[in-house]
Design a protein around this motif. Structure first.
Motif, PDB file in Angstrom:
ATOM      1  N   ILE A 125       1.233  -1.284  -0.491  1.00  0.00           N
ATOM      2  CA  ILE A 125       0.257   0.117   0.121  1.00  0.00           C
ATOM      3  C   ILE A 125       0.594   1.380  -0.623  1.00  0.00           C
ATOM      4  N   THR A 126       1.928   1.612   1.081  1.00  0.00           N
ATOM      5  CA  THR A 126       2.689   2.315   0.639  1.00  0.00           C
ATOM      6  C   THR A 126       3.432   2.567  -0.358  1.00  0.00           C
ATOM      7  N   ALA A 127       3.550   1.436  -0.925  1.00  0.00           N
ATOM      8  CA  ALA A 127       4.627   1.435  -1.996  1.00  0.00           C
ATOM      9  C   ALA A 127       3.818   2.180  -3.957  1.00  0.00           C
ATOM     10  N   ALA A 128       2.497   1.617  -3.360  1.00  0.00           N
ATOM     11  CA  ALA A 128       1.309   2.085  -3.837  1.00  0.00           C
ATOM     12  C   ALA A 128       0.969   3.505  -3.672  1.00  0.00           C
ATOM     13  N   GLY A 129       0.778   3.999  -2.808  1.00  0.00           N
ATOM     14  CA  GLY A 129       1.229   5.223  -2.570  1.00  0.00           C
ATOM     15  C   GLY A 129       1.711   6.135  -3.141  1.00  0.00           C
ATOM     16  N   PHE A 130       3.504   6.195  -3.482  1.00  0.00           N
ATOM     17  CA  PHE A 130       4.402   6.584  -3.753  1.00  0.00           C
ATOM     18  C   PHE A 130       4.464   6.794  -5.104  1.00  0.00           C
ATOM     19  N   LEU A 131       3.999   5.332  -5.843  1.00  0.00           N
ATOM     20  CA  LEU A 131       3.679   5.445  -7.470  1.00  0.00           C
ATOM     21  C   LEU A 131       2.442   6.178  -7.839  1.00  0.00           C
TER      22      LEU A 131
END
Length: 161
Positions: A125-131
Protein backbone atom coordinates in the motif's frame (compact mmCIF):
# COMPACT_ATOMS: atom_id res chain seq x y z
CA UNK A 1 11.20 16.40 1.80
CA UNK A 2 11.84 14.17 4.79
CA UNK A 3 12.54 10.56 3.99
CA UNK A 4 13.15 7.83 6.47
CA UNK A 5 16.65 6.49 6.45
CA UNK A 6 17.31 2.80 6.56
CA UNK A 7 20.24 0.85 7.85
CA UNK A 8 21.18 -2.71 7.11
CA UNK A 9 21.92 -4.66 10.25
CA UNK A 10 22.28 -8.35 10.91
CA UNK A 11 21.24 -10.67 13.67
CA UNK A 12 23.56 -13.18 15.27
CA UNK A 13 22.19 -15.72 12.77
CA UNK A 14 23.47 -13.47 9.96
CA UNK A 15 19.97 -12.90 8.59
CA UNK A 16 19.70 -9.38 7.14
CA UNK A 17 17.02 -7.18 8.66
CA UNK A 18 15.92 -3.71 7.61
CA UNK A 19 14.94 -1.30 10.29
CA UNK A 20 14.06 2.36 10.29
CA UNK A 21 16.42 4.28 12.52
CA UNK A 22 16.61 7.90 13.57
CA UNK A 23 19.32 10.09 12.12
CA UNK A 24 22.42 9.93 14.29
CA UNK A 25 22.00 6.27 15.17
CA UNK A 26 25.22 4.24 15.24
CA UNK A 27 26.62 3.93 11.73
CA UNK A 28 27.60 0.27 11.93
CA UNK A 29 26.74 -2.94 13.69
CA UNK A 30 29.70 -4.78 15.23
CA UNK A 31 31.88 -6.23 12.47
CA UNK A 32 31.80 -9.75 13.91
CA UNK A 33 28.04 -9.88 13.33
CA UNK A 34 28.18 -9.11 9.60
CA UNK A 35 29.27 -11.32 6.73
CA UNK A 36 31.56 -9.77 4.10
CA UNK A 37 28.58 -9.31 1.76
CA UNK A 38 26.51 -7.69 4.48
CA UNK A 39 29.37 -5.36 5.39
CA UNK A 40 29.75 -4.39 1.72
CA UNK A 41 26.03 -3.62 1.49
CA UNK A 42 26.09 -1.58 4.69
CA UNK A 43 29.09 0.39 3.46
CA UNK A 44 27.31 1.15 0.16
CA UNK A 45 24.15 2.22 1.96
CA UNK A 46 26.02 4.50 4.33
CA UNK A 47 28.07 6.00 1.49
CA UNK A 48 24.95 6.74 -0.58
CA UNK A 49 23.10 8.32 2.32
CA UNK A 50 26.18 10.37 3.30
CA UNK A 51 26.50 11.69 -0.26
CA UNK A 52 22.82 12.55 -0.39
CA UNK A 53 22.97 14.39 2.95
CA UNK A 54 26.00 16.32 1.67
CA UNK A 55 24.01 17.41 -1.39
CA UNK A 56 25.75 15.17 -3.94
CA UNK A 57 22.57 13.54 -5.23
CA UNK A 58 24.18 12.38 -8.48
CA UNK A 59 26.93 10.65 -6.52
CA UNK A 60 24.29 9.10 -4.27
CA UNK A 61 22.35 7.86 -7.30
CA UNK A 62 25.47 6.17 -8.61
CA UNK A 63 25.90 4.41 -5.27
CA UNK A 64 22.21 3.41 -5.16
CA UNK A 65 22.48 1.92 -8.66
CA UNK A 66 25.49 -0.05 -7.48
CA UNK A 67 23.49 -1.13 -4.40
CA UNK A 68 20.74 -2.48 -6.69
CA UNK A 69 23.27 -4.46 -8.74
CA UNK A 70 25.06 -5.88 -5.71
CA UNK A 71 21.82 -6.72 -3.88
CA UNK A 72 20.45 -8.48 -6.97
CA UNK A 73 23.67 -10.46 -7.34
CA UNK A 74 23.88 -11.45 -3.66
CA UNK A 75 20.23 -11.76 -2.63
CA UNK A 76 18.33 -11.97 -5.95
CA UNK A 77 16.25 -9.60 -8.08
CA UNK A 78 13.15 -10.13 -5.95
CA UNK A 79 14.84 -9.49 -2.60
CA UNK A 80 13.48 -6.72 -0.37
CA UNK A 81 17.07 -5.47 -0.22
CA UNK A 82 17.04 -4.93 -3.98
CA UNK A 83 13.72 -3.14 -3.49
CA UNK A 84 15.35 -0.85 -0.93
CA UNK A 85 17.71 0.26 -3.69
CA UNK A 86 14.75 1.02 -5.96
CA UNK A 87 13.18 3.06 -3.15
CA UNK A 88 16.34 5.06 -2.43
CA UNK A 89 17.12 5.72 -6.09
CA UNK A 90 13.56 6.80 -6.88
CA UNK A 91 13.47 9.06 -3.83
CA UNK A 92 16.70 10.74 -4.87
CA UNK A 93 15.40 11.34 -8.39
CA UNK A 94 12.08 12.67 -7.11
CA UNK A 95 13.81 15.08 -4.74
CA UNK A 96 15.30 16.68 -7.86
CA UNK A 97 11.94 16.80 -9.64
CA UNK A 98 12.86 13.96 -12.00
CA UNK A 99 9.51 12.22 -11.65
CA UNK A 100 9.54 10.43 -15.01
CA UNK A 101 13.01 9.02 -14.33
CA UNK A 102 11.88 7.72 -10.94
CA UNK A 103 8.69 6.08 -12.20
CA UNK A 104 10.21 2.77 -13.39
CA UNK A 105 11.80 2.25 -9.97
CA UNK A 106 8.57 3.08 -8.13
CA UNK A 107 6.70 0.69 -10.44
CA UNK A 108 9.25 -2.10 -9.92
CA UNK A 109 9.05 -1.65 -6.15
CA UNK A 110 5.25 -1.74 -6.23
CA UNK A 111 5.23 -4.87 -8.41
CA UNK A 112 7.84 -6.53 -6.21
CA UNK A 113 5.81 -5.85 -3.06
CA UNK A 114 2.64 -7.20 -4.68
CA UNK A 115 4.45 -10.48 -5.39
CA UNK A 116 6.26 -10.72 -2.05
CA UNK A 117 3.56 -9.48 0.31
CA UNK A 118 0.24 -9.41 -1.56
CA UNK A 119 -2.02 -6.51 -2.48
CA UNK A 120 -3.24 -5.76 1.06
CA UNK A 121 0.09 -5.57 2.90
CA UNK A 122 1.18 -2.21 4.35
CA UNK A 123 4.43 -2.23 2.34
CA UNK A 124 2.47 -2.75 -0.90
CA UNK A 125 0.00 0.00 0.00
CA UNK A 126 2.86 2.39 0.81
CA UNK A 127 4.59 1.59 -2.50
CA UNK A 128 1.27 2.21 -4.30
CA UNK A 129 0.95 5.57 -2.57
CA UNK A 130 4.40 6.69 -3.68
CA UNK A 131 3.62 5.55 -7.24
CA UNK A 132 0.34 7.51 -7.17
CA UNK A 133 2.19 10.66 -6.05
CA UNK A 134 4.68 10.12 -8.86
CA UNK A 135 1.82 9.92 -11.38
CA UNK A 136 0.25 13.11 -10.00
CA UNK A 137 3.56 14.98 -10.27
CA UNK A 138 3.78 13.90 -13.92
CA UNK A 139 0.25 15.16 -14.59
CA UNK A 140 -1.13 11.65 -15.02
CA UNK A 141 -4.28 12.08 -12.96
CA UNK A 142 -6.10 9.08 -14.44
CA UNK A 143 -3.26 6.70 -13.51
CA UNK A 144 -3.02 8.26 -10.05
CA UNK A 145 -6.75 7.80 -9.54
CA UNK A 146 -6.49 4.10 -10.41
CA UNK A 147 -3.66 3.67 -7.89
CA UNK A 148 -5.61 5.53 -5.22
CA UNK A 149 -8.63 3.32 -5.84
CA UNK A 150 -6.43 0.24 -5.42
CA UNK A 151 -5.10 1.71 -2.16
CA UNK A 152 -8.62 2.39 -0.88
CA UNK A 153 -9.72 -1.11 -1.83
CA UNK A 154 -6.73 -2.67 -0.02
CA UNK A 155 -7.26 -0.57 3.10
CA UNK A 156 -10.98 -1.36 3.11
CA UNK A 157 -10.19 -5.08 2.80
CA UNK A 158 -7.77 -4.81 5.73
CA UNK A 159 -10.44 -3.23 7.92
CA UNK A 160 -13.10 -5.72 6.96
CA UNK A 161 -16.66 -4.99 5.91
Amino acid sequence: MYRRKFKLIATMMAAPLLVSVPLGWAQEAPAHVLSDDQQKMMDLLNAGMDLERAGDVLGAEKIYRRWIGEAAKIYGDDSPLTGLGYRLLAGSMESQGRWADAEPYRKRLYDQHRVLYGDHHDETITAAGFLAVNYVRQGRSADALLMRQAILQARTANLGD
